[in-house]
Each structure stands twice: as C-alpha cells, then as structure tokens.
Design a protein around this motif. Structure first.
Motif, short mmCIF file in Angstrom:
data_model
loop_
_atom_site.label_atom_id
_atom_site.label_comp_id
_atom_site.label_asym_id
_atom_site.label_seq_id
_atom_site.Cartn_x
_atom_site.Cartn_y
_atom_site.Cartn_z
N ASP A 123 -1.17 33.14 -10.95
CA ASP A 123 -0.05 33.02 -10.31
C ASP A 123 -0.07 32.78 -8.81
O ASP A 123 0.95 32.19 -8.06
CB ASP A 123 1.14 34.14 -10.65
N ASP A 124 -1.00 32.83 -8.45
CA ASP A 124 -1.31 32.67 -6.75
C ASP A 124 -2.44 31.44 -6.72
O ASP A 124 -3.52 31.66 -6.36
CB ASP A 124 -1.78 33.92 -6.22
N VAL A 125 -2.07 30.25 -6.99
CA VAL A 125 -3.02 29.12 -6.95
C VAL A 125 -2.03 28.04 -6.33
O VAL A 125 -0.90 27.78 -6.17
CB VAL A 125 -3.21 28.59 -8.20
N GLN A 126 -2.97 26.94 -5.92
CA GLN A 126 -2.55 25.58 -5.23
C GLN A 126 -2.90 24.58 -6.05
O GLN A 126 -3.96 24.32 -5.92
CB GLN A 126 -2.93 25.34 -3.65
N CYS A 127 -2.01 23.80 -6.85
CA CYS A 127 -2.48 23.04 -7.55
C CYS A 127 -1.61 21.54 -7.36
O CYS A 127 -0.44 21.79 -7.44
CB CYS A 127 -2.77 23.25 -9.02
N THR A 128 -2.23 20.40 -7.51
CA THR A 128 -1.29 19.18 -7.53
C THR A 128 -2.26 18.01 -8.51
O THR A 128 -3.24 18.18 -8.75
CB THR A 128 -1.29 18.68 -6.09
N HIS A 129 -1.22 17.23 -8.98
CA HIS A 129 -1.80 16.11 -9.75
C HIS A 129 -1.10 14.82 -9.79
O HIS A 129 0.15 15.07 -9.46
CB HIS A 129 -2.21 16.49 -11.21
N GLY A 130 -1.60 13.61 -9.97
CA GLY A 130 -0.68 12.56 -9.71
C GLY A 130 -1.41 11.47 -10.24
O GLY A 130 -2.92 11.42 -10.14
N ALA A 131 -1.10 10.43 -10.87
CA ALA A 131 -1.75 9.19 -11.16
C ALA A 131 -0.46 7.98 -10.88
O ALA A 131 0.54 8.20 -11.00
CB ALA A 131 -1.66 9.41 -12.80
N THR A 132 -1.54 7.16 -10.42
CA THR A 132 -0.62 5.59 -10.17
C THR A 132 -1.12 4.47 -10.85
O THR A 132 -2.49 4.48 -11.11
CB THR A 132 -0.57 5.33 -8.73
N ALA A 133 -0.48 3.51 -11.06
CA ALA A 133 -0.98 2.19 -11.51
C ALA A 133 -0.02 1.23 -10.95
O ALA A 133 0.85 1.32 -11.16
CB ALA A 133 -1.03 2.37 -13.06
N GLY A 134 -0.87 0.10 -10.40
CA GLY A 134 0.07 -1.05 -10.06
C GLY A 134 -0.91 -2.26 -9.82
O GLY A 134 -2.24 -2.06 -9.64
N SER A 135 -0.26 -3.53 -9.55
CA SER A 135 -0.92 -4.59 -9.25
C SER A 135 -1.01 -4.66 -7.86
O SER A 135 -0.47 -3.85 -6.77
CB SER A 135 -0.19 -5.71 -9.72
N VAL A 136 -1.79 -5.64 -7.17
CA VAL A 136 -2.02 -5.83 -5.84
C VAL A 136 -0.52 -6.17 -5.09
O VAL A 136 0.37 -6.96 -5.68
CB VAL A 136 -2.90 -7.13 -5.50
N ALA A 137 -0.11 -5.52 -4.26
CA ALA A 137 1.13 -5.46 -3.58
C ALA A 137 1.52 -6.91 -2.89
O ALA A 137 0.80 -7.47 -2.10
CB ALA A 137 1.23 -4.45 -2.55
N ASP A 138 2.66 -7.45 -3.25
CA ASP A 138 3.01 -8.72 -2.61
C ASP A 138 3.17 -8.56 -1.20
O ASP A 138 2.82 -9.51 -0.48
CB ASP A 138 4.52 -8.92 -3.44
N GLU A 139 3.73 -7.69 -0.30
CA GLU A 139 3.90 -7.71 0.69
C GLU A 139 2.44 -7.66 1.42
O GLU A 139 2.32 -8.37 2.74
CB GLU A 139 4.82 -6.46 1.27
N GLU A 140 1.48 -6.92 0.94
CA GLU A 140 0.05 -6.97 1.57
C GLU A 140 -0.48 -8.36 1.47
O GLU A 140 -0.96 -8.82 2.48
CB GLU A 140 -0.82 -5.97 0.86
N LEU A 141 -0.17 -9.12 0.27
CA LEU A 141 -0.67 -10.45 0.08
C LEU A 141 -0.23 -11.40 1.19
O LEU A 141 -0.80 -12.23 1.85
CB LEU A 141 -0.41 -10.78 -1.30
N PHE A 142 1.03 -11.22 1.32
CA PHE A 142 1.96 -12.20 2.27
C PHE A 142 1.31 -11.96 3.76
O PHE A 142 1.30 -12.94 4.56
CB PHE A 142 3.23 -12.03 2.21
N TYR A 143 1.23 -10.58 4.16
CA TYR A 143 0.81 -10.21 5.51
C TYR A 143 -0.53 -10.96 5.81
O TYR A 143 -0.78 -11.63 6.63
CB TYR A 143 0.82 -8.76 5.51
#
Lengths: 452, 255
Positions: free
Chosen positions: A379-399
């Motif tokens: 009960d006394d722990v620190q845990c995080t998790h996450g997952a992402t998936a995406g294509s190359v960001a349009d605003e990064e390409l335009f910049y």
C-alpha cells in the motif's frame, strides 16, 4: 488422419535432439538430465499458441515458425568469416572482450579477451564446465521455468554451448564483454535453428558491461531461441545491451532472466530492428532490499515485421525501484507489441515503478499493441504507467519547413530525434556511434514505407 | 522603392471557417508595417498563410513576393526564398539539436542562393556572434530545439534564427506576447539590427507597447478578415487611447 505441418516440424526437432544426444555422449550427467527433462517438456507443450488462453502470446502468433523446418546445424558454421568483415556489421570497440558464435558454434579465431582482472571467467560454456563446473551447475537453468512455454524448454533441450561470465566479488571489469551470435546465411546453415545461452554471475559488489548481439548476414533465415540468465549478488551492477539485428527472413525468440540481490543495479538497453518475427521476454526479479533496474529499449519495424517485447518486473522486497522506458518507430504494415507488467508484492513497501512506452507511427498500415500494466499488493508505493502512439506532429513539420528544410529532411530529422532519447543515454561510445549510424541508415527505408 | 510583397483580395479559411475575407497589402523593401487588431481578427492567419502553413486553406486572391507567385510555393521554398515567420508559439523539437537544426536551415537557404554550405568553423563564428546579440546562454543551446526553454528564451531563439537566415521579409507573429521588459528590449534590438533598406518587416501585435521599441512606417488595422484602417504612427496611439471598440463601431457605421 493427415500429418499436420506442425507435427512434421516437431519430428525434425525430435530427430535432431536424438542425434545431438548421441554426439554429446560424454557430457556431465546433470546436464544430460536437464536436457532430457527439457525435451520431455517441449514434446508435451510444443510451441505456444494464443488459442489456449495464453495471454503471454496473445499478440504474437508463432504458427509460421512452428510449421517451418529448422534444423540443428550439425555441419558447423556455413563459412569462415574474418574479423575485418564483422567489424563493419557488428559493434566493436578496441579493448572489448568478444566471444563470437557463428551459426551456433564458437568461433575462436574471432574471439579475444582484454580482461586483466584476476579470477574473472569469460569463456564458452564448454570451457567453463571444466574450469568452474560447480559454478555452472549451481547457476545454469536456475532462473528458467521450463514449463513457462515451449521456447524455454526447447533452448534447454538443445543446450550445448554458450557463454559463461563470472565476475567474483568486488571486481570492476573495465573491458566490455561482447557475446555476438552471427547467422552467416551460407547455404549449409541457411535454415539453421540455433540455441544461444549466456550465463552471467556477478559476485558481491562486482561490476561489468555486457553487450549481446544477434546479427544476421544477408540471406540468413534461421531460428534463434536464446536464453540469458543474469544473477547479481549484493551491490553488483551490470550494464547490459541487447541488439536484435537478424536478417529479414529470420525468427528470433529470446528470454532474459535476471535475479537481483539487495542493493544491486541492472541497466538494460535493447535495440530491435531485425527478424521477421522477433520476441524478447525480459523478466527481472528485484529480490533484495534497495535493488533497482532501469530498462530501456528502442524498436524499429518496417515491411511486414512483427516485434514483441514482453517485460516483467517483480518487486519482491522493500525499497526496490524500476523504470521501463521503451520507444517504437513503426513503418509499412509492421506490427509491434509492448507488454510491460510490474508486480509489487505485499511486503515490497516504499517501492517505486515507472513504465512508459511511446510510439511513432510512420504509416497507416502499422499497428502497435501497447499494454503497460501494474499489479500492486503493497500500500505504500509509487507507480506510474503510460503509453502513447502518434504520427509525426504537423506543427513540428511546419516549423522545420518554415526554416527551409524540405518535408523529407524534416521527417527524417524528427525520427532521428525521437530515437536519440534512447541512443544519447548510451555511455559506451563505440556502441552509441554504431547505433546512431544504423538508425540514420535505416530511415530512408522507413520513410519509403511511410509513403506506400 | 521596389515592391517586395503584394497581397490582393486574399481569402483564407481554417477548419472550414473563413478568416481572411479579402485582404490587400503592399509592402516595399525598407518598410516596417504593423498589423493590429482585436483578437480573432485574422492577424495570425495572415502571416501563417503567407508562410504556407498547411493548416490554412487559401480560397481566393493572389500574393506576389519579389515578383513570384508566393501561393504556388511550398513552405520550405518560401523560407529559402526569404520569407521568415517568427512564431507566436515556437515549437519544441524533442531530440533535434539546436546547433544542427540552425546549421541545416542556414545551409538550405545558402544552397538556394547558390552559395556553398558553411564549414563548421565558419558557421560557428557567425553563430556565436549572433548568440551574443540575442543574449542566449550557449549552454541552453545544447538542448533540443526550444525544449525546456522559457517563453522569453523561445522568442530570443526565433530572433537568433531571423539573424542567421537574413530573410527578405520577416513576419513577426505576436513576438512581444509573454515577454518581460528585458526580453522585449533584446527582441526589439535584434529586429532593429536586422532592419535595412533591402528587407521588410510585417509585425503583428495586439498591443502598441512593441511599437515603442520597433517604430513602424505604417500601421494597419485588421478587423473581421479585412484591413479597415491604415495610417502612420499616430494610429497606434489613437487605438491605445480609444480601444478597438471605436474601430468596430466605425466599421459598423460604414456598412
């Protein structure tokens, strides 16, 4: 009743196993027993299938592998390859200690030791059996559950040679140790099944760096079933790099089992590019107070490739710490799987676990199954998790385009940037340079896949 | 004076909504034009359309830049030909090194002009001199592009890029937003240092504060997708005193 293709393949393994046992008539009785026991398990279980409710293989069908006839390479290496040629294909640094295995067989002419510390063993399993039989007997197979799936049993059933690394207490080995498993692609070894095995035992406070690479030369289409066992005593530290760069027609299933004692640390970085089907199972048991592991990885898939990472971390004692940070770059109609599971046992208070999986999808047809999961009983722990998936960001390409970089250059730069977070953290300079060149080299192929 | 930019009856939409409804503007070399207007009037859209941001669709009108059809060019072609957009929200590029990014950009522009790529040493000399002008810590530039930069540092990095790329037309999109007085002084110093007889500046701003530092030759008020007022420096002071409601009422009365 007709004979199914899968049965034909099992028959081939059976014949090879019998032939191998005849040839190894003089082996140590305990090893012979272990191999026979493993064969019995494999004969019973066969290859894993998702249909039997096996979650571990839910996203990775191995039917094609099970149906293909791969044979034990009794004929030995397909050809003699000189070190010069391999240095262009495999990472290599001056001062590295290297054990090369060609088509499953140790290649002494390619292997060098730069180890100066006394009492350190870096040798083939065969040699270690005569030099340190007690060490080998007490550690080999100890971390492997033969019944977990057919691959564990199959590797053990065909266990003949491999690498043994033993760093006694208190030693800090300066020379990185590289175990390289090469598939030559030569006609004689074209459809070889090879069973690499590595055993690394670090004593109290010992330190070492291990590089494990699987390289397929052009034309190879083999099956590699590998097991690595790592045992870290109190306060030991291992930096472990794993490179999966088998050729496009190959199958690779690898299992890494790590057991850590109190205060030890295990830093693993894996790179997966090669193999038609590549699977890596990494299971770390943090079995001592204050033990920690940092697991990172980058997988790059294209064409019709399938790459699966299956990570288990068990926090069994208090104050243990783990991080998983994986990144994927997917192109074409490739498929990647990341399933990371963290278990925090009831007594493992004050533990910390973080899991992240990020994916860059370069095409419409690629697919990622990302399943980070936590199972917490304290009960006394620190845990995080996450997952992402995406294509190359349009605003990064335009910049970038607004600064004069064309679309293709901008895309490549962003892909390289995405990968660099993993490569930049590598402290082994020749390996970092090798991987950076390799990523840059594979980007045109990914980009091409992206436009299809 | 040579006409650098000529915008005729420009219409543009974003996500299907018409934002520019017939903009006209002529900019000659050596001029500084300020475009002011209330939020949502189309100021940012105008400079993004001129830079070729694919998020915006041009639905009518024409733009000539140095005698070429600007709207027919890709964003990177516009940049190489001398159109520079200083972004209102500069984008972070994780894993992309600042130095490498800037050198690639400079090399792309030089190649377009028929010049050789700069050697590392040549580039470093120019780069380090410009870095001092915009007062950016060299350590900060070892990070990825704009990653972990404060708002002010991002805007200074935009000005560094302006000075390195030496464009013919600089479009400054709300470059003053979010800046403290020190950063504003540095940004204005960079723009004034760049300002010259061969180039032109179009700056978009909501407040007249920036115009105390960068003094424009012309001020235009963009409202509801059209230029509704043009004048000199005094127009900014009038807007500051009366607010934009005055403009809205004047436009409503004129219709």
């Amino acid at each position: 009743m007709t004979t199914s293709p899968a049965t034909v393949a099992i028959d081939r393994y059976r014949a090879d196993h019998e032939e191998l046992s005849r040839r190894l008539a003089g082996e140590a009785p305990w090893l012979r027993d272990l191999r026979q026991q493993a064969w019995a398990v494999f004969q019973d279980s066969g290859f894993p299938t998702a249909t039997r409710g096996n979650e571990r293989w839910k996203y990775t069908p191995v039917g094609a592998l099970a149906r293909t006839e791969f044979g034990y390479p009794f004929a030995g290496p397909g050809e003699r390859i000189e070190a010069e040629r391999l240095h262009h294909l495999d990472p290599w640094g001056p001062g590295w200690t290297t054990l090369f295995f060609m088509d499953g067989q140790f290649a002494p002419h390619l292997s060098f030791s730069h180890i100066t510390e006394p009492g350190v063993t870096v040798s083939t399993l065969a040699e270690a059996m005569t030099r340190e039989p007690a060490l080998v007997q007490s550690h080999l197979g100890r971390l492997v559950d033969l019944t977990l799936d057919g691959f564990h049993a199959l590797n053990t059933a065909f266990l003949t040679d491999g690498a043994v690394i033993h760093i006694p207490a208190g030693l800090d080995v300066a020379s990185p140790i590289h175990c390289a498993f090469i598939a030559s692609g030569a006609a004689a070894a074209r459809s070889a099944a090879v069973y690499p095995r590595v055993l690394a035992v670090l004593g109290e406070g010992a330190r070492a760096t291990l590089v494990e690479s699987y390289i397929g030369l052009a034309g190879a289409s083999c099956f590699t079933d590998a097991i690595v066992e790592v045992s870290l005593d109190r306060g030991a530290k291992l930096d472990h790099y794993r490179l999966l760069m088998e050729s496009a027609g190959s199958y690779h299933v690898g299992m890494t089992r790590v057991r850590q004692s109190a205060g030890s640390s295990y830093n693993a970085t894996s790179f997966a590019r090669g193999a038609a089907l590549g699977r890596h199972d990494l299971h770390v048991a943090l079995d001592g107070e204050g033990a920690s592991c940092d697991l990172r990885g980058l997988y790059v898939t294209s064409g019709r490739q399938h790459i699966d990472h299956h990570i288990d971390v068990d926090h069994l004692q208090p104050n243990t710490r783990s991080t998983q940070y994986f990144k994927g770059i997917l192109a074409g109609s490739s498929h990647a799987v990341f399933s990371g599971r963290v278990l925090v046992a009831r007594g493992a208070q004050k533990s910390e676990a973080h899991q992240t999986d990020r994916n860059l999808l370069l095409s419409e047809g690629c697919e990622i199954d990302s399943k980070p999961s936590l199972e917490i009983y304290a009960d006394d722990v620190q845990c995080t998790h996450g997952a992402t998936a995406g294509s190359v960001a349009d605003e990064e390409l335009f910049y970038m385009r607004a600064r004069g970089l064309d679309l293709e250059t901008a895309t490549r730069t962003l892909v390289r940037g995405f990968a660099s977070e993993i490569t930049d953290a590598i402290t082994l300079a020749p390996l970092r340079a090798y991987l950076e060149a390799w990523i840059t080299g594979s980007i045109p192929e990914l980009h091409q896949g992206a436009t299809v | 004076m040579a006409t650098l930019l000529s915008i005729q009856d420009l219409h543009a939409t974003v996500d299907g909504a018409e934002v520019l409804k017939g903009v006209n503007l002529t900019v000659n070399a050596g001029e500084v034009h300020a475009i002011m207007g209330p939020n949502g009037s189309g100021k940012s859209t105008l400079v993004n359309v001129l830079s070729g941001n694919p998020q915006y669709q041009v639905t009518g009108g024409s733009v000539e830049f140095g005698g070429r059809d600007l709207l027919a060019m890709l964003p990177e072609e516009r940049a190489r030909d001398g159109v520079f957009l200083a972004f209102q929200y500069p984008v972070e590029l994780p894993g992309v090194r600042n130095w490498q990014f800037l050198k690639s950009a400079v090399d792309a522009v030089r190649k377009h002009r028929g010049q050789d790529e700069l050697s590392i040493r040549q580039f470093d000399r120019i780069y380090e001199a410009k870095l001092k002008l915009v007062e950016i810590d060299a350590e900060l530039m070892k990070r990825s592009v704009n990653e972990g930069f404060s708002g002010g540092e991002k805007k200074r990095n935009e000005m560094l890029q302006l000075l390195l790329l030496e464009p013919r037309l600089a479009l400054l999109d709300e470059t003053d937003s979010g800046l403290d007085i020190d950063a504003l002084r540095v940004v204005a110093g960079a723009v004034n240092g760049y300002r010259g007889g061969d180039n032109a500046i179009v700056l978009v701003t909501h407040y007249q504060r920036l115009l105390d530092y960068i003094v424009p030759d012309f001020i235009h008020v963009l409202y509801d997708g059209r230029m509704v007022l043009s004048g000199g420096r005094e127009l900014a002071l009038e807007l500051e005193a009366k607010g934009y409601d005055w403009v809205k009422e004047a436009v409503a009365a004129g219709r």
